[in-house]
Design an enzyme around this catalytic site. Structure first.
Site, PDB file in Angstrom:
ATOM      1  N   CYS A  31      -7.871  42.084  42.493  1.00 22.51           N
ATOM      2  CA  CYS A  31      -6.984  42.856  41.623  1.00 22.51           C
ATOM      3  C   CYS A  31      -6.405  41.964  40.524  1.00 22.51           C
ATOM      4  O   CYS A  31      -5.441  41.225  40.769  1.00 22.51           O
ATOM      5  CB  CYS A  31      -5.872  43.481  42.467  1.00 22.51           C
ATOM      6  SG  CYS A  31      -4.713  44.422  41.472  1.00 22.51           S
TER       7      CYS A  31
ATOM      8  N   CYS B 225      -2.781  42.642  39.603  1.00 25.89           N
ATOM      9  CA  CYS B 225      -1.798  42.193  40.604  1.00 25.89           C
ATOM     10  C   CYS B 225      -1.631  40.672  40.542  1.00 25.89           C
ATOM     11  O   CYS B 225      -0.519  40.169  40.654  1.00 25.89           O
ATOM     12  CB  CYS B 225      -2.247  42.515  42.030  1.00 25.89           C
ATOM     13  SG  CYS B 225      -2.923  44.134  42.282  1.00 25.89           S
ATOM     14  N   ASP B 226      -2.738  39.954  40.422  1.00 22.38           N
ATOM     15  CA  ASP B 226      -2.708  38.498  40.645  1.00 22.38           C
ATOM     16  C   ASP B 226      -2.948  37.663  39.391  1.00 22.38           C
ATOM     17  O   ASP B 226      -2.819  36.434  39.439  1.00 22.38           O
ATOM     18  CB  ASP B 226      -3.775  38.119  41.698  1.00 22.38           C
ATOM     19  CG  ASP B 226      -3.509  38.794  43.029  1.00 22.38           C
ATOM     20  OD1 ASP B 226      -2.333  39.058  43.321  1.00 22.38           O
ATOM     21  OD2 ASP B 226      -4.477  39.064  43.761  1.00 22.38           O
TER      22      ASP B 226
END
Ligand code: NAP
Length: 304
Positions: free
Chosen positions: A130, A133-134
Site C-alpha cells: 500500500c 499507507c506506507d
C-alpha cells in the site's frame, strides 16, 4: 435467527446492510478485520459521485456510522464455515454460530503476493502492499514498484512526489493500466521503467536493502532500494466458500448483475464476484442489489 447475515463490512457489505435495515430486516454483519475493506487504505477518492474528494477512511467511517445508526449489528469475528440447511443458513465463526434466512457474501479481495523468499518476513521492513499507507516512510529514499496495472501505475506516480527515485518493474513490455497515468509517469524525472523482468530475490539485513531482478533473457540486476511496493493484483477472499457456491477458475463467486449465486438464498456483492469493473461505486451498487434480492427471497418473491 437473523433475516440476513452479511459476511464482510466493506462498501458492498455495509451498503447491503443499509438496504436490508431500511426494509426492517434483522441484520448481522460479520467482519474478520476492520470495517471499510480495501477502500480504507485509499488516500483520496475522486471517482465516487457527489464527493469530489474524500479519504477512504472518512468514507468508510461515514458508511459504518450510517449502518450502525440504522440498527444493524456488527460483530468482529472471522467466518470459517457456512452450512446451507436450505430454510436456514448456518454461519460458523471462530467463536460462535449464527443462523439466518439469507446470506450475502461480501468479503472482497486481498493483496496477491509475489511468493518469493522473505516476502512475508519483510512486510513492514521494506515490503509493502500500500503506497498511500506506507509511502511517507520512504521520503528521499529509493523504492521499487512491481506490477503493470492501474494500482502499480498510480502507486508509482504517488511515490515520485515523495521519494528520491522510483523503479517500476513489470513482467511484460506493455502496461494494462491507464495510458493517461503512464504518460504522467513518463514525464517524471525520477522514474525508471524496467520491462520484461521479475523480482526474484529480496536482500535484507533485518530491513530490505536491495532486490534482484531477472530479465526474460535470464540476465540479472541488483537494485538498491529500501522499499518494495508490490501491486500485482488481488485475490478474492472466497477460500471458505468453494464448497458452498460455484467459483470461477480465478476463485471469484460466479454471479451475474443480480448478485444471485447458484445457491438459493445466498447472494454475493462486491469484488469477490465475477464482474468486469471492480470499483467502489460498483461495490456499493452490488450491495444494494444483493440486499434487494435477499429481501425478495425472504418475502418469497423470487421464483427459481
Ligand atoms: P491488475 O489490473 O490485475 O494488474 C495486476 C498486474 O500485476 C498486471 O500487470 C500483472 O501482469 C501483474 N502481475 C500479476 N501477477 C504477477 C506476478 N506474480 N509477478 C509479477 N507481476 C504480476 O491489478 P490492479 O492494478 O491491482 O487493479 C485491480 C483492478 O482495480 C483493476 O480492474 C484496475 O483497473 C482497478 N483499479 C482502478 C483504479 C482506478 O480506476 N483509478 C485504480 C486502481 C485499480 P500482466 O499485465 O502481465 O498480467
Amino acid at each position: 435467527m437473523y433475516d440476513i447475515i452479511i459476511v464482510g463490512a466493506g462498501p458492498a457489505g455495509l451498503t447491503a446492510a443499509i438496504y436490508a435495515r431500511r426494509a426492517s430486516k434483522k441484520v448481522l454483519v460479520l467482519e474478520a478485520k476492520t470495517y471499510g475493506g480495501q477502500i480504507i487504505n485509499t488516500l483520496d477518492i475522486e471517482n465516487y459521485p457527489v464527493e469530489a474528494h474524500i479519504s477512504g477512511f472518512d468514507f468508510a467511517t461515514k458508511l459504518y456510522n450510517q449502518v450502525k445508526d440504522l440498527g444493524a449489528e456488527i460483530i468482529y469475528e472471522k467466518v470459517v464455515d457456512i452450512k446451507d440447511n436450505h430454510e436456514t443458513k448456518e454461519v460458523i465463526t471462530t467463536k460462535n454460530k449464527y443462523a439466518a434466512k439469507a446470506l450475502i457474501l461480501a468479503t472482497g479481495s486481498e493483496n496477491r503476493k509475489l511468493g518469493i523468499e522473505n516476502e512475508n518476513e519483510l512486510i513492514g521492513k521494506g515490503v509493502s502492499y500500500c503506497a498511500t499507507c506506507d509511502g511517507a516512510f520512504y521520503k528521499k529514499k529509493n523504492v521499487a514498484v512491481v506490477g503493470g496495472g492501474n494500482t502499480a501505475l498510480e502507486d508509482a506516480l504517488y511515490l515520485t512526489d515523495i521519494v528520491n527515485k522510483v523503479y517500476l518493474i513489470h513482467r511484460r513490455d506493455e502496461f494494462r493500466g491507464a495510458e493517461s497515468t503512464l504518460n504522467q509517469l513518463k514525464d517524471k524525472e525520477n522514474m525508471e521503467f524496467i520491462y520484461n523482468s521479475n523480482v526474484t530475490k529480496l536482500n535484507a539485513n533485518d530491513k530490505l536493502e536491495s532486490i534482484e531482478i531477472t530479465n526474460k533473457d535470464g540476465s540479472k540486476r541488483i537494485i538498491e532500494v529500501e522499499g518494495l511496493f508490490i501491486a500485482v493484483g488481488r485475490i478474492p477472499e472466497n477460500e471458505n466458500f468453494g464448497k458452498l457456491v460455484k467459483l470461477d477458475n480465478s476463485g471469484y463467486i460466479i454471479a451475474g448483475e443480480n448478485c444471485n449465486t447458484n445457491v438459493r438464498g445466498i447472494f454475493v456483492a462486491g469484488d469477490n464476484r465475477t464482474k468486469e469493473v471492480r470499483q467502489l461505486v460498483t461495490a456499493t451498487s452490488d450491495g444494494a442489489i444483493a440486499a434487494t434480492e435477499a429481501i425478495k427471497f425472504i418475502n418469497n418473491e423470487i421464483t427459481y
